[in-house]
Design a protein around this motif. Structure first.
Motif, PDB file in Angstrom:
ATOM      1  N   TYR A  39      -4.177   2.082   6.604  1.00  0.00           N
ATOM      2  CA  TYR A  39      -5.093   1.112   5.987  1.00  0.00           C
ATOM      3  C   TYR A  39      -5.553   0.069   7.007  1.00  0.00           C
ATOM      4  O   TYR A  39      -6.731  -0.301   7.040  1.00  0.00           O
TER       5      TYR A  39
ATOM      6  N   LYS B  20       4.782   1.365   7.387  1.00  0.00           N
ATOM      7  CA  LYS B  20       4.479   0.168   6.592  1.00  0.00           C
ATOM      8  C   LYS B  20       4.307  -1.034   7.519  1.00  0.00           C
ATOM      9  O   LYS B  20       5.094  -1.259   8.418  1.00  0.00           O
TER      10      LYS B  20
ATOM     11  N   ALA C 288      -8.060   1.693   9.348  1.00  0.00           N
ATOM     12  CA  ALA C 288      -9.353   1.895   8.680  1.00  0.00           C
ATOM     13  C   ALA C 288     -10.098   0.566   8.546  1.00  0.00           C
ATOM     14  O   ALA C 288     -11.306   0.498   8.783  1.00  0.00           O
ATOM     15  N   LEU C 289      -9.394  -0.491   8.182  1.00  0.00           N
ATOM     16  CA  LEU C 289     -10.018  -1.812   8.079  1.00  0.00           C
ATOM     17  C   LEU C 289     -10.482  -2.298   9.449  1.00  0.00           C
ATOM     18  O   LEU C 289     -11.530  -2.934   9.570  1.00  0.00           O
TER      19      LEU C 289
ATOM     20  N   ILE D 198       0.969  -1.957   2.398  1.00  0.00           N
ATOM     21  CA  ILE D 198      -0.103  -1.720   3.373  1.00  0.00           C
ATOM     22  C   ILE D 198       0.493  -1.039   4.600  1.00  0.00           C
ATOM     23  O   ILE D 198       1.400  -1.557   5.240  1.00  0.00           O
ATOM     24  N   ASN D 199      -0.050   0.148   4.909  1.00  0.00           N
ATOM     25  CA  ASN D 199       0.463   0.901   6.051  1.00  0.00           C
ATOM     26  C   ASN D 199      -0.532   0.857   7.219  1.00  0.00           C
ATOM     27  O   ASN D 199      -1.620   0.302   7.104  1.00  0.00           O
TER      28      ASN D 199
END
Length: 102
Positions: free
Chosen positions: A65, A56, A68-69, A61-62
């Motif tokens: 994510y 986390k 990937a962003l 939001i880990n």
């Protein structure tokens, strides 16, 4: 009005064209390798290091994510960097070559 004919074989042997082609190829190949490796880090990391991707960062939001962003951000940064290099380097070399041809 007839189209102007160019001697493409002569242009291909021009030292400025060779320099332009070499610089552009080296630049694009290097960043292509980087972006491909960076892209495949997401599925490989998610498959082989799921614990890392579950960490986390903020609330729900880990790291997965965020990573990937970050791929979108890296893509935009590379596009902006390419535009800068193209405007400063590649376009100058192309302009010099075109001016001599005409």
């Amino acid at each position: 009005m007839a189209e102007k004919q160019y001697d493409w074989a002569k242009i291909a042997k021009d030292p400025r064209f060779i320099e332009l082609h070499h610089k552009k190829t080296a630049f694009l190949f290097g960043w292509w390798i980087f972006s491909t490796v960076y892209y495949f880090l997401l599925p490989i990391g998610a498959a082989y290091a799921p614990g890392l991707f579950k960490i986390k960062v903020i609330g729900v939001i880990n790291f997965g994510y965020v990573f990937a962003l970050s791929q979108f951000l890296v893509s935009w940064a590379l596009a902006l960097y390419y535009a800068k290099v193209a405007n400063n380097d590649f376009d100058r070399l192309t302009r010099e070559l075109v001016e001599e041809i005409q």
